[in-house]
Each structure stands twice: as C-alpha cells, then as structure tokens.
Design a protein around this motif. Structure first.
Motif, PDB file in Angstrom:
ATOM      1  N   GLY A  39       0.917  -1.056   0.147  1.00 25.66           N
ATOM      2  CA  GLY A  39      -0.111  -0.148   0.197  1.00 25.66           C
ATOM      3  C   GLY A  39       1.173   0.967  -0.230  1.00 25.66           C
ATOM      4  N   GLY A  40       0.047   2.675   0.262  1.00 25.20           N
ATOM      5  CA  GLY A  40       1.177   3.872   0.662  1.00 25.20           C
ATOM      6  C   GLY A  40       1.190   4.403  -1.455  1.00 25.20           C
ATOM      7  N   THR A  41       0.428   4.018  -2.561  1.00 23.96           N
ATOM      8  CA  THR A  41       0.491   4.818  -3.612  1.00 23.96           C
ATOM      9  C   THR A  41      -0.426   5.595  -3.331  1.00 23.96           C
ATOM     10  OG1 THR A  41      -1.320   3.219  -4.910  1.00 23.96           O
ATOM     11  CG2 THR A  41       0.721   2.177  -4.675  1.00 23.96           C
ATOM     12  N   GLY A  42      -1.438   5.741  -2.819  1.00 18.21           N
ATOM     13  CA  GLY A  42      -2.196   6.706  -2.634  1.00 18.21           C
ATOM     14  C   GLY A  42      -3.627   6.290  -3.053  1.00 18.21           C
ATOM     15  N   SER A  43      -3.614   5.546  -3.886  1.00 25.20           N
ATOM     16  CA  SER A  43      -5.042   4.407  -5.235  1.00 25.20           C
ATOM     17  C   SER A  43      -4.397   3.554  -4.072  1.00 25.20           C
ATOM     18  CB  SER A  43      -4.053   4.550  -6.520  1.00 25.20           C
ATOM     19  OG  SER A  43      -5.080   3.617  -7.036  1.00 25.20           O
ATOM     20  N   VAL A  44      -6.296   3.419  -4.138  1.00 26.95           N
ATOM     21  CA  VAL A  44      -6.755   1.876  -3.673  1.00 26.95           C
ATOM     22  C   VAL A  44      -6.499   0.721  -4.213  1.00 26.95           C
ATOM     23  CG1 VAL A  44      -8.770   1.130  -2.728  1.00 26.95           C
ATOM     24  CG2 VAL A  44      -8.795   3.236  -2.089  1.00 26.95           C
ATOM     25  N   PHE A  45      -6.726   1.528  -5.565  1.00 27.39           N
ATOM     26  CA  PHE A  45      -6.520   0.303  -6.812  1.00 27.39           C
ATOM     27  C   PHE A  45      -5.448  -0.397  -6.733  1.00 27.39           C
ATOM     28  CE2 PHE A  45      -5.050  -1.090 -10.926  1.00 27.39           C
ATOM     29  CZ  PHE A  45      -5.307  -1.790 -11.107  1.00 27.39           C
ATOM     30  N   GLN A  46      -4.698   0.734  -7.187  1.00 28.42           N
ATOM     31  CA  GLN A  46      -2.926   0.296  -7.250  1.00 28.42           C
ATOM     32  C   GLN A  46      -2.908  -0.642  -6.046  1.00 28.42           C
ATOM     33  OE1 GLN A  46       0.149   3.156  -8.973  1.00 28.42           O
ATOM     34  NE2 GLN A  46      -1.793   4.071  -8.647  1.00 28.42           N
ATOM     35  N   ASP A  47      -3.142  -0.060  -5.080  1.00 33.28           N
ATOM     36  CA  ASP A  47      -2.888  -0.775  -3.448  1.00 33.28           C
ATOM     37  C   ASP A  47      -4.104  -2.473  -3.506  1.00 33.28           C
ATOM     38  OD1 ASP A  47      -1.474   0.538  -2.800  1.00 33.28           O
ATOM     39  OD2 ASP A  47      -3.072   1.768  -1.194  1.00 33.28           O
ATOM     40  N   MET A  48      -4.701  -2.569  -3.981  1.00 36.39           N
ATOM     41  CA  MET A  48      -5.182  -3.433  -3.680  1.00 36.39           C
ATOM     42  C   MET A  48      -5.034  -4.631  -5.507  1.00 36.39           C
ATOM     43  SD  MET A  48      -7.731  -3.907  -1.663  1.00 36.39           S
ATOM     44  CE  MET A  48      -9.046  -3.255  -0.340  1.00 36.39           C
ATOM     45  N   ASN A  49      -4.373  -3.898  -6.593  1.00 37.39           N
ATOM     46  CA  ASN A  49      -3.944  -4.557  -7.544  1.00 37.39           C
ATOM     47  C   ASN A  49      -3.079  -5.523  -7.131  1.00 37.39           C
ATOM     48  OD1 ASN A  49      -4.677  -5.814 -10.692  1.00 37.39           O
ATOM     49  ND2 ASN A  49      -2.751  -4.222 -10.297  1.00 37.39           N
ATOM     50  N   LEU A  50      -1.339  -5.091  -6.577  1.00 34.19           N
ATOM     51  CA  LEU A  50      -0.498  -5.078  -6.193  1.00 34.19           C
ATOM     52  C   LEU A  50      -0.796  -6.646  -4.960  1.00 34.19           C
ATOM     53  CD1 LEU A  50       1.497  -2.004  -6.399  1.00 34.19           C
ATOM     54  CD2 LEU A  50       2.243  -4.063  -7.542  1.00 34.19           C
ATOM     55  N   LEU A  51      -1.723  -5.949  -4.490  1.00 33.69           N
ATOM     56  CA  LEU A  51      -2.522  -6.717  -2.961  1.00 33.69           C
ATOM     57  C   LEU A  51      -2.409  -8.050  -3.899  1.00 33.69           C
ATOM     58  CD1 LEU A  51      -1.752  -8.061  -0.200  1.00 33.69           C
ATOM     59  CD2 LEU A  51      -4.070  -6.728   0.502  1.00 33.69           C
ATOM     60  N   LEU A  52      -3.582  -8.244  -4.923  1.00 25.90           N
ATOM     61  CA  LEU A  52      -4.909  -9.299  -5.070  1.00 25.90           C
ATOM     62  C   LEU A  52      -4.605 -10.180  -6.415  1.00 25.90           C
ATOM     63  CD1 LEU A  52      -7.690  -7.597  -2.866  1.00 25.90           C
ATOM     64  CD2 LEU A  52      -6.001  -9.549  -2.426  1.00 25.90           C
ATOM     65  N   ASN A  53      -3.871  -9.638  -7.109  1.00 21.75           N
ATOM     66  CA  ASN A  53      -4.434  -9.751  -8.481  1.00 21.75           C
ATOM     67  C   ASN A  53      -3.451 -11.185  -9.053  1.00 21.75           C
ATOM     68  OD1 ASN A  53      -4.310  -9.620 -11.613  1.00 21.75           O
ATOM     69  ND2 ASN A  53      -4.340  -7.614 -11.762  1.00 21.75           N
ATOM     70  N   SER A  54      -3.572 -11.818  -9.428  1.00 24.90           N
ATOM     71  CA  SER A  54      -2.900 -13.773  -9.579  1.00 24.90           C
ATOM     72  C   SER A  54      -1.957 -12.857 -11.037  1.00 24.90           C
ATOM     73  CB  SER A  54      -4.254 -14.387 -10.550  1.00 24.90           C
ATOM     74  OG  SER A  54      -5.419 -13.619 -11.590  1.00 24.90           O
ATOM     75  N   GLU A  55      -2.444 -11.988 -12.313  1.00 31.80           N
ATOM     76  CA  GLU A  55      -1.089 -11.776 -13.044  1.00 31.80           C
ATOM     77  C   GLU A  55       0.110 -11.813 -12.188  1.00 31.80           C
ATOM     78  OE1 GLU A  55      -2.020  -9.044 -15.501  1.00 31.80           O
ATOM     79  OE2 GLU A  55      -3.939  -9.343 -15.964  1.00 31.80           O
ATOM     80  N   PHE A  56      -0.038 -11.513 -10.740  1.00 31.72           N
ATOM     81  CA  PHE A  56       1.253 -11.585 -10.076  1.00 31.72           C
ATOM     82  C   PHE A  56       1.656 -12.724  -9.129  1.00 31.72           C
ATOM     83  CE2 PHE A  56       0.260  -6.841  -9.919  1.00 31.72           C
ATOM     84  CZ  PHE A  56       0.782  -6.153 -10.209  1.00 31.72           C
ATOM     85  N   ALA A  57       0.941 -13.270  -9.111  1.00 34.74           N
ATOM     86  CA  ALA A  57       1.083 -14.588  -8.631  1.00 34.74           C
ATOM     87  C   ALA A  57       1.896 -15.955 -10.159  1.00 34.74           C
ATOM     88  CB  ALA A  57      -0.269 -15.696  -8.234  1.00 34.74           C
ATOM     89  N   THR A  58       3.379 -15.486 -10.164  1.00 33.48           N
ATOM     90  CA  THR A  58       3.624 -15.913 -11.097  1.00 33.48           C
ATOM     91  C   THR A  58       4.019 -17.055 -10.407  1.00 33.48           C
ATOM     92  OG1 THR A  58       6.039 -14.570 -10.272  1.00 33.48           O
ATOM     93  CG2 THR A  58       4.846 -14.088 -12.134  1.00 33.48           C
ATOM     94  N   PRO A  59       4.584 -18.886 -11.062  1.00 32.78           N
ATOM     95  CA  PRO A  59       5.675 -19.348 -10.899  1.00 32.78           C
ATOM     96  C   PRO A  59       6.401 -19.335  -9.465  1.00 32.78           C
ATOM     97  CG  PRO A  59       5.063 -19.640 -13.456  1.00 32.78           C
ATOM     98  CD  PRO A  59       4.824 -18.030 -12.569  1.00 32.78           C
ATOM     99  N   LEU A  60       6.756 -20.165  -8.827  1.00 38.56           N
ATOM    100  CA  LEU A  60       7.941 -20.383  -7.939  1.00 38.56           C
ATOM    101  C   LEU A  60       9.104 -20.062  -8.438  1.00 38.56           C
ATOM    102  CD1 LEU A  60       6.528 -22.831  -4.595  1.00 38.56           C
ATOM    103  CD2 LEU A  60       6.326 -20.190  -4.989  1.00 38.56           C
ATOM    104  N   GLY A  61      10.017 -19.199  -8.449  1.00 41.92           N
ATOM    105  CA  GLY A  61      11.741 -19.366  -8.819  1.00 41.92           C
ATOM    106  C   GLY A  61      11.474 -17.861 -10.022  1.00 41.92           C
ATOM    107  N   THR A  62      10.064 -17.593  -9.636  1.00 43.45           N
ATOM    108  CA  THR A  62      10.172 -16.541 -11.366  1.00 43.45           C
ATOM    109  C   THR A  62      10.136 -15.745 -10.738  1.00 43.45           C
ATOM    110  OG1 THR A  62       7.743 -16.919 -11.518  1.00 43.45           O
ATOM    111  CG2 THR A  62       9.485 -17.823 -13.131  1.00 43.45           C
ATOM    112  N   THR A  63      10.152 -14.296 -10.485  1.00 43.04           N
ATOM    113  CA  THR A  63       9.939 -12.897  -9.689  1.00 43.04           C
ATOM    114  C   THR A  63       9.277 -12.297 -10.087  1.00 43.04           C
ATOM    115  OG1 THR A  63      12.402 -12.894  -9.835  1.00 43.04           O
ATOM    116  CG2 THR A  63      11.123 -10.965  -9.296  1.00 43.04           C
TER     117      THR A  63
END
Length: 551
Positions: free
Chosen positions: A433-457
């Motif tokens: 959090g702390g971006t000033g945007s509720v969407f950006q905070d929630m997106n970085l926290l919850l979006n499965s696009e960031f749920a990359t396979p283990l071992g990938t960044t």
C-alpha cells in the motif's frame, strides 16, 4: 469469520509508514542541545541523500541508483500526494479523462529548461517514447497501460490499452527529460547525467563525494514560490548528526524523538509520522498449511497487534486493521460491512478453534498435527531491519503461546528481496500500500497476474493469492469512472482481504518526517497534510514550493 473488536489504548502523535523505508535502526543517542547549522543565510541543511559512504555523481532520473535529489530538479506532469491520491499540476496544467481509454494532458506554457531551451509537448512525447524504446527505463510500468500517444497542439493525448482509469496517476508521476539533450545520449540506461538540465526549482551546485548543494533555479516557472536559495546535502546523516548539527529537514527514525530531536531545539524542532504503508505477514499460499484459510485465521487471531506495533516502532505507530486499506488516509473508502472497521483483537480461544478446523490441536504446550508433530514455521525478514525484527520477536512469542515453534531468518536485504519476489519463503514480513490509489494498492496485493510460478520473480502479491472472482472485481474497479461504484467494488475487495487473509496486517508503517521552523515555515503536518514529509520521490516539490522564510 467472526472477529472481536480490538481496543486502541491511545493515539500516537502520528501514525506511520512506508514499507521500504520503515526498517530502521533504533539506537539511543546523547543530545547536545546547541544547534550547529553551518549553512549560510537562505540555505537549508537536509538529511535526504545518504552516501555509501560517499556520493557518486549520478542524476539520471531513470536510474534506480540516482541521487535522491534528481526528483528536486526533474518534474512530472503532476505530483501525486501519496497520502490522499490527489494530483497537483506541474508540467501539465491538468489531465482530462475523455473516457476510460483516453487521457488528454494540457502542457504548461512558459516553462524553460535550465539551459534556457523552451519546454514543449514534444519533450513529453519524447520521454514516453524513449521508455518504449528502452523498456528498462520504464520503472513505473507506464507502457503496461499505454497503447500510443501523440501531440495535438499544446496537448498530449494518451490512448490506453484498455479501460484503465487508474492509469492517470501512474502517467502523472513520470519525470520528463529534455529531448534536445537525451536524443543524443548513446545509452540512457547507464548515462550518469552529471550536468543535469531540468525544469524544476533547483539546479546542481557544488558537488563533492562528501557533500553537494542544489541552488535555486532563477528561471523556474514558479520561482516566486521557492523560498530556499540553497539546499545542502551531506553524505553522512547519522542520528547524532541530525540532532546536533541543526538540520532543517530530515527523513529519519530517531529513538525517543521528543527527548532527542525536539529537545535539541524545543522552540522549533517538530516531527510528523503519518502512515505510509501497512506492515504485514505474508503467508506463502502455495504451501501447506498456509494455503488453508482456517490456519491463517488462527495466526491472525493469535496476534496482539497493538503490542507488536509498540514493540516494533516504540509507540510511534498504530495497529493495522484487516481491510487492506491504509488508514486513516483511505478512511472514506472503508466498508461499513466490515466488523469493527476491520480491526481484529487477539482471541486465543478463537485462534485455537480456527487451528482445530485446520486439523491442528493442542497437546500440552504444543500445537500439533494429526501425527503429533508440532507446527513449526519460519518467518523471513531482512537483516538490519531492526524495527521489523523487534516486531517479529513479539510475533514469535505470541505464536509460541499457542504452541507454534517459530524461527526467524534474516538474509541480507538483497537476498531477502530476491527470495520474497521468487516465493522462496514460508512466511515473510513486508509492506504494502501507500501509493495513494486504492486500486493500485489492492491490485498489487491481490491480482493473480502477479502470482507467477515459484522461482520466477514477481513485484506484487508475493504470497501468490489467486481468485478469478477477485481478478474480475479488480478489472471492474480499473474500468469504473463512477466513484460510488468504485467504492462498492472496493468494499467487496476489502471483504476478500478480511475473510481470505492473503496477508495478515500488523501495523501501519511511518513516514519519519523531522523539520525545524527556525528558518522556514509551512511544513506539511497532521493539520495541513498537503504532502507527505518524506525527502524522496516527487512529493518534495510540493514542500519546496510551499515553504516560506521564517519571520
């Protein structure tokens, strides 16, 4: 899930902080109450840029190793106040959201680069196209949102890849560089830009490895708002230096701020520690038992967040709720449907019931699985982040009280960050959090696009939370232009954070702003939060154009 209400026993002078800079050393220091500001009249002594141990001359605004004050010289289209998400026009006079896929920025006229060359919309076009040509320059990921852009008269039109209302705040913050300089740069990624040409309120003055200065840009487009003639930036800014040497402005965690910083010059020295992010435990959801929400609920209910916050940050911050929002900054977005505003109190009986639902029961003083083996977990933090470590030692004790064997690992910061991004951990402490945007905070926290396979960044959602319904809500929030609808969607996302516990929030991290009214007034404060008090990124531009000379 049913949670009982936590009672806050007190309110701290200010709540606290941003994830990346919250880890700080807590050392006690002796105070000499005689200030020794060695600056000349019209100057300001600032603890903003620390050498390692000396300065390298790098003012490339795209570089991750640039001098902090590159953002005092290079300006964005608009400066976003990360406390409330509001934008202040700088190189643009404003942005118009024509529809969810089109943005039009009107570019400010009458601005010149510090070498006297006129600033034009072509510089904006060039900057964004340069990042497209050299993607490694695109630190904010603006080209994840843009399909194309073009100049139309005195405007720049951005066509977005999809309906994407939050893209505005990301495009807002991009620093603009002069085409007539950067078009001839052979490698903009390694270019150190030792003679920066910019549009902002300051230009580079004297530079040595141990100290440098910025001097006021006399031709700045709002020079009448700039009261400080010279900024002095030493490479060494220890707690002793900040307290004893008469600094005007510092970003620093200081032990016993009242007895040290304030007492050194009690008539003028003040501080403000607003919340800049949420510090949380991140369970690795790809592993058992962390992939069981009942187990995560047990962990959450076993914690006394107020004690964790006090032990970690010496009483400067408040315990965090489980809404996923940064409070009180985003109070207007808080769902009425969350019990007790999302606050969760320690409840050992309820914690043990949740663990039992996950298949774990108490055997004597140990929480064991069906085979009788004690539950053992490892929590990762970064070496040297002493406040986080102190908080985790309290977590270790509290989870130990419900029979869990907790160990703490402390890799070096670079290795910690690498393991966090790759998913190489059981649980970890981090900030969000702390971006000033509720969407950006929630997106970085919850979006499965960031749920990359283990071992990938990955750069977000480190626990690898994945839920199609949540992704759909994020897509709706991203496309919505109606604030009431946005708040309804955000309420559903808060319920997800509360129920599913993709992270276990503990406390709000503080922005450690120290300032003196002796030479300059008009600093941001709890009563006038027009900017966060930090000395990095673009928000200092809001401060440096608001200060006035004392008396």
């Amino acid at each position: 899930m049913k949670h009982t209400r936590g009672r806050r026993t007190r309110t701290v002078f200010a709540v606290a902080t941003v994830a990346a800079v919250l880890a700080t050393s807590a050392c006690s220091i002796d105070v000499d109450s005689q200030s020794d500001n060695s600056g000349t009249e019209g100057s300001m002594l600032v603890a903003a840029d620390n050498g390692s141990p000396t300065f390298e001359k790098n003012f490339n605004p795209f570089s991750t190793s640039k001098r902090v004050t590159a953002t005092y010289m290079y300006e964005p289209l608009q400066v976003v106040n990360t406390l409330d998400g509001k934008s202040t026009p700088f190189l643009a006079t404003g942005a118009e959201q024509v529809d969810a896929e089109t943005l039009i920025y009107t570019i400010r006229e009458g601005v010149t680069w510090s070498d006297g060359t006129e600033f034009t919309p072509a510089d904006v076009l060039f900057t964004f196209n340069l990042m497209k040509e050299v993607p490694a320059l695109d630190n904010k990921g603006v080209w994840q949102h843009i399909e194309s852009l073009e100049v139309e008269g005195n405007t720049v039109v951005f066509h977005l890849l999809a309906e994407d209302v939050p893209a505005t705040s990301i495009i807002d913050q991009q620093l603009i560089v002069p085409e007539h300089i950067w078009a001839d740069v052979e490698d903009p990624l390694t270019f150190t830009n030792e003679d920066p040409i910019a549009t902002g309120p300051y230009v580079l003055g004297d530079f040595t490895p141990n100290q440098y200065t910025l001097t006021k840009n006399a031709d700045y487009w709002q020079a009448d708002k700039v009261a400080v003639e010279e900024l002095i930036l030493p490479a060494a800014n220890s707690q002793l230096d900040v307290v004893n040497n008469g600094y005007d402005w510092a970003y620093a965690f200081i032990t016993d701020v009242e007895g040290t910083w304030v007492n050194a010059n009690s008539d003028f020295n003040k501080y403000w520690f607003p919340p800049g992010g949420t510090i949380a435990l991140v369970p690795n959801l790809t592993k058992a038992p962390y992939n069981d929400v009942n187990f995560r609920e047990g962990l959450s209910l076993a914690l006394d967040r107020e004690k964790i916050a006090d032990d970690a940050e010496q009483g400067y911050v408040d315990a965090a709720g489980q809404s996923g929002l940064l409070l009180p900054n985003q109070e207007a977005w808080l769902s009425d449907d969350l019990p007790d505003g999302g606050e969760i109190a320690q409840d050992t009986d309820a914690a043990l019931a949740a663990f039992e639902a996950a298949g774990y029961t108490m055997d004597g003083d140990q929480l064991v699985d069906a085979s009788g083996t004690q539950v053992a977990i490892n929590i990762m933090t970064a070496n040297g982040y002493t406040d986080w470590l102190q908080g985790l030692q309290t977590v270790q004790s509290q989870l130990g009280a419900v029979g869990i064997d907790v160990t703490l690992s402390q890799p070096q910061p670079a290795a910690y960050q690498e393991s966090l991004g790759a998913g190489d951990f059981d649980m970890a402490i981090t900030g969000f959090g702390g971006t000033g945007s509720v969407f950006q905070d929630m997106n970085l926290l919850l979006n499965s696009e960031f749920a990359t396979p283990l071992g990938t960044t990955t750069t977000g959602n480190f626990g690898r939370f994945s839920d199609p319904a949540t992704d759909a809500l994020l897509a709706e929030l991203k496309a919505s232009t109606d604030e009431d609808e946005q708040k309804d969607i955000a309420a559903e996302l808060q319920q997800t954070v509360y129920d599913e516990l993709p992270v276990i929030s503990m406390f709000y991290g503080g922005l450690w702003g120290l300032y003196s009214d002796e030479n300059y007034t008009g600093w941001p404060s709890e009563d006038n939060p027009y900017a966060p008090p930090n000395t990095y990124n673009s928000t200092p531009l809001l401060i440096l154009t608001n200060l006035e000379k004392a008396n």
